[in-house]
Design an enzyme around this catalytic site. Structure first.
Site: not given
Length: 996
Positions: A562-564, A566-567, A885, A928
């Site tokens: 979220p918040g990267t 996309k929209t 991982s 990471k």
């Protein structure tokens, strides 16, 4: 001057409000909170009175058409004479009252919107009797302030003036007459008058004699020389049995209109007086008297009158005063002996006798007569409904026959835009032929339906939805790839690889358009500079190559935390192509009908989200964003994911079926873009139809640059601040990011900047002068509160049994401390804590099995695994953890604890481990690495197969961290443990040296 239905604005000044409380009541009524949607039904009315300019008006007038700016309402009343009044008046209705702020006076003003209803003619004025009735004074020369009231007649009628004045509904002329007739018919009026006369001081004997004499001397009800109002007033004064002094007061009034209003007030006063008398009465049984009171109050006339009295506080006080005054007189009549208790008992017995006689007459009525009456009423209602239906049917048939004879098409549709399009031979092609026929068929059905039929409303809504769809209407696209690149760079910082993927995607679309431009131009009809009609749409031609080539362009799906962005990235693509942008939120969707729509026969049925989106866009080639496509779910109502397969499948979406529309719709020109947080949650069949573009987390430096270049500018605009009033440097931004946000994107950062801006605005509004405001680490806690995230203390010394792992969460990457301790126990084996889920538990067990199998090689001595319990803990136990991982991290922590060899805290690792020690590939390496960079890690072990992902990591991270790819765990062991002694061995060797 206002004429009928004209509208004007009136400023309600403070002076007007002080002149009369009426305007204050209007403001309170019209500006009260109507959040429940209630409308003002009984709208206020005022009469506009005009005056003509004259020489003596110079105090208030600059010229005949302009008033002096300083003139007040009081000046008008003081300086304008009655002779200057115009005979024309306008009855106006207050439609609304608006509250407006005047920057000049720094005050709120109230503006009323007036709508003219009728024009009236001034007939007479009345006011202060001593002044106006004085023969020595010329009334014409008196100023307006002496006027207390006016009498006017409605303009344009040949009837009596008083009757026309009754056009005002508030007079309720017919209502009063109906109430009195009903009360007389039910004998309640006679009983009420008996009681009322007694209260007013008349003995039983006087009342009977007076009633008899009045009824004998009652004149004819109808008089040809009188108006209807005059006749009613004369009759009502007789029915009220008013004493001479009250009759004189009423008949001395200037008009029948005033007399009528006085009688209405007398009626309300009589009812309230009777109520008080009954309440004060000491007799045991007052049921008969209460019946009279209930009969008097059970009508709209009395209820409306009481509402008007309650709204006018002065009127309420006046009525209460009159009631108390008359009741006080009643007590004095008793004391003086004018009336006695015996008179009251006699009157009550007469009332009871009247009511009993009425009851007996009612009980003796023939049952068959009552049945006939009921049947007659039912038949009347049924006949009325049948007549209405037959009349409507007859009118429709006549209308149809007339149109057939005139050979006219039925153009009456109520939709001028649709009629205009259908009647235009060129624009008509926007609708497929079968849709025009379908609309005509539905309209023909509608004509034969009754307007009150539920099917009529359903059909009308269906026709409206068919018309609203754009069908062949498309918008002109911008095919400039350089412009698209500029818009992406302007709206988004960083995301270099993502932008390149988007540019490649747009290039593919633009290339298809350019290749087929010449062949498709002949099928395009220009509507205006922005819209066209595309005849390739809704065309029964399965060999349409252009369409197939376009459909082969994959559906773009943006995946990331979220918040990267996309929209906003999808919105930028729409801007680059000059496309209409429609966002469909699919999060939480669990009903297939939300996509396909409901059958129109269902109550409240409407089209699905796709069709609604096209109606909203107004064209058939918009960009539709399918937001949160990974959060759809299925239940007993169907699976919306399956419905989306048809929408996103190029081979099927040319004939998309919406259950409500019932006609195939071509979605081939629609540009679909989807967003998701996790592509793992997207069903496999849907994932097969889309192309994934991942948006990864931002580094701290990227967030700082985004804030400086984009967010701060938006925050300033939204808060209305100047740049000098919001000065923030990189260190302050970094402090906010580290201590107040925990996210992969910048949404929380934007919220915190907004919060700071609101604090500054509050200071300014409170009166504090702020020309320059610097935000730094010292005042940030004051603005945002206590830091929400505290940096964990960095362990500088190597630790035994404690190793740094790396994890990927919904908010980005994070470090994961894994701790191991061991001890003798009767319950040997491994104990896992820290809310580890199944896959992570298996990973820890695999790591232990690998370590036990290679214990001698790893230098693990003096450990009996059959009597030893090994405790593995992952801190932050409240947070669930999962994934394979951490396998190499578990292994390293176990070796460190069992061999008692410390591990540097500047080392971290990630990778899945097998029983043979192979290190397998993992996901989220970029996120990471960001977490390791943030914590100051110097060395990170990664799987050899992830070496290809190092190109995605920013240079600043790769310069700070040494990434070591490994394919087998022994490579990690050689770096960290080989050749190193345990802490116990080193301690013993030191003791030996000291002893020597």
């Amino acid at each position: 001057m206002l004429f009928d239905r004209e509208v004007a604005k009136l400023e309600i000044t403070d002076e007007l409000i002080t002149q009369t409380t009426y305007w204050k009541q209007i403001i309170d009524e019209y500006t009260k909170d109507n959040s429940n949607g209630a409308e003002i039904i009984n709208k206020a009315r005022i009469m506009l009175v005009y005056y003509r300019p004259a020489e003596d008006n110079r105090v208030i007038l600059e010229s005949e058409l302009q008033s002096k700016p300083t003139a007040t309402y009081a000046d008008v009343l003081e300086n304008v004479n009655i002779s200057n009044l115009d005979s024309n008046m306008t009855l106006c209705q207050v439609e609304s009252v608006e509250k407006v702020y005047d920057n000049g006076s720094q005050k709120w003003h109230y503006i009323a919107t007036l709508k003219a209803i009728h024009k009236y003619i001034l007939q007479d004025i009345y006011g202060d009797e001593e002044t106006i009735s004085s023969s020595s004074i010329d009334i014409e020369k008196l100023p307006l302030k002496y006027i207390e009231g006016m009498v006017a007649t409605r303009f344009g009628s040949e009837n009596n003036g008083d009757e026309m004045a009754l056009a005002d509904p508030s007079l309720d002329f017919n209502g009063f007459e109906e109430v009195i007739n009903t009360l007389i018919y039910d004998r309640n009026w006679n009983d009420a008058m008996l009681l009322y006369r007694y209260i007013r001081g008349y003995s039983a004997k006087e009342i009977r004699n007076w009633t008899k004499g009045t009824s004998e001397m009652m004149p004819d009800f109808i008089n040809d020389d009188e108006s209807r109002l005059e006749t009613l007033v004369r009759a009502l004064t007789g029915f009220f049995l008013l004493p001479p002094y009250e009759l004189f007061t009423i008949y001395s009034m200037p008009s029948a209109l005033h007399q009528f209003e006085a009688l209405k007030s007398n009626f309300v006063l009589m009812v309230r007086l009777i109520k008080k008398f009954i309440n004060e009465l000491n007799l045991g049984n007052t049921d008969k008297l209460l019946n009279i009171y209930n009969a008097l109050t059970d009508n709209e006339l009395f209820k409306n009158s009481m509402e008007q009295i309650k709204e006018n506080s002065e009127l309420e006080v006046q009525f209460n005063y009159e009631v108390e005054r008359i009741y006080k007189w009643h007590k004095e009549y008793l004391q003086l002996g004018y009336i006695t208790e015996d008179d009251l008992k006699l009157i009550i017995s007469l009332i009871e006798q009247n009511q009993n006689n009425l009851s007996k007459r009612s009980s003796k009525k023939d049952t068959s007569a009552m049945k006939d009456k009921i049947d007659k009423e039912l038949n009347k209602k049924i006949q009325s409904n049948l007549d209405k239906q037959q009349k409507e049917f007859l009118l429709r048939e006549k209308m149809k026959a007339i149109k057939e004879q005139l050979n006219e098409a039925d153009d009456e549709d109520g939709d001028d835009e649709y009629s205009k399009i259908v009647n235009d031979p060129v624009l008509k092609q926007m609708y497929p032929e079968w849709i025009i026929k379908a609309i005509k068929t539905e309209r023909d059905k509608l004509k034969n339906m009754m307007s009150s039929s539920p099917d009529a409303n359903i059909t009308q809504t269906y026709i409206s939805n068919l018309k609203k769809l754009p069908w062949r209407k498309v918008e002109v696209e911008n095919l400039d790839i350089n412009r698209a690149r500029e818009i992406l760079d302007k709206n988004h910082y960083g995301l270099k690889e993502v932008k390149e993927r988007v540019i490649e995607y747009l290039s593919l679309i633009i290339n298809h358009r350019n290749i087929n431009k010449e062949s498709s131009e002949k099928d395009l009809i220009k509507i205006d500079d922005h819209n066209q009609i595309d005849l390739q749409l809704f065309k029964e031609n399965t060999k349409n190559k252009a369409q197939k080539q376009f459909n082969n362009v994959p559906i773009l799906t943006l995946v990331g935390p979220p918040g990267t962005g996309k929209t906003s990235l999808a919105r930028s693509i729409a801007e680059a192509l000059d496309k209409s942008y429609v966002k469909l939120s699919l999060g939480g969707l669990h009903d297939e009908s939300e996509i396909r729509g409901h059958r129109k026969t269902y109550v409240g049925a409407m089209p699905g989200k796709i069709i609604k989106g096209l109606q909203s866009a107004g064209v058939s080639n918009p960009l539709i964003l399918l937001d949160e496509i990974d959060k759809m779910s299925s239940d007993i109502k169907g699976d919306p994911t399956s419905a989306m397969l048809e929408v996103l499948d190029p081979e099927q979406n040319t004939k998309f079926q919406d259950n409500y529309i019932e006609h195939e719709y071509d979605l081939s020109k629609v540009l679909f873009i989807a967003t998701a947080n996790y592509y793992e949650n997207i069903p496999a069949p849907l994932l097969d139809r889309v192309e994934i573009i991942e948006l990864n987390s931002y580094t701290i430096n990227e967030k700082i640059k985004i804030a400086k270049e984009h967010l701060v500018e938006v925050v300033l605009a939204q808060a209305g601040l100047k740049p000098d009033q919001f000065i923030i440097d990189d260190k302050a931004l970094e402090f906010i990011i580290k201590h107040y946000t925990a996210e992969a994107g910048v949404r929380s950062l934007k919220r915190n900047l907004d919060k700071i801006a609101r604090k500054i605005v509050t200071k300014i509004v409170s009166g504090e002068k702020i020309d320059k405001f610097v935000i730094d680490q010292n005042n940030i806690p004051e603005l945002l509160g206590t830091p929400k995230i505290s940096e964990s203390e960095k362990e500088m010394q190597p630790q035994i049994g404690s190793v740094n792992g790396l994890a990927f969460t919904s908010i980005g990457g994070t470090t994961l401390q894994i701790e191991v301790s061991w001890f003798k126990s009767k319950q040997p084996g491994i104990r896992l804590t820290g809310q580890l889920k199944e896959v992570m538990q298996e990973s820890a067990k695999i790591a232990l099995s690998y370590v036990r199998a290679n214990a001698e090689k790893f230098g693990i001595k003096n450990v009996d695994f059959d009597t030893t319990e090994i405790h593995v803990h992952v801190p932050e136990g409240a947070v669930p953890k999962d994934g394979p991982s951490a396998g190499v991290t578990f292994t390293t922590a176990l070796i460190s604890a069992l061999a008692k060899i410390p591990v540097s805290q500047e080392v971290a690792m990630t990778g899945e481990i097998t029983l043979r020690g192979k290190v397998l590939e993992i996901g989220g390496l970029k996120e990471k690495s960001f977490a390791a960079f943030k914590k100051g890690i110097k060395t990170v072990f990664i799987p050899k197969n992830n070496e290809k992902n190092l190109s995605d990591i920013p240079e600043e991270v790769k310069e700070a961290i040494n990434f070591i790819p490994v394919s087998h765990y022994e490579q990690i062991w050689e770096h960290l443990f080989k050749g190193k002694k345990s802490d116990e061995s080193e301690t013993e060797s030191k003791k030996k040296k000291q002893s020597k």
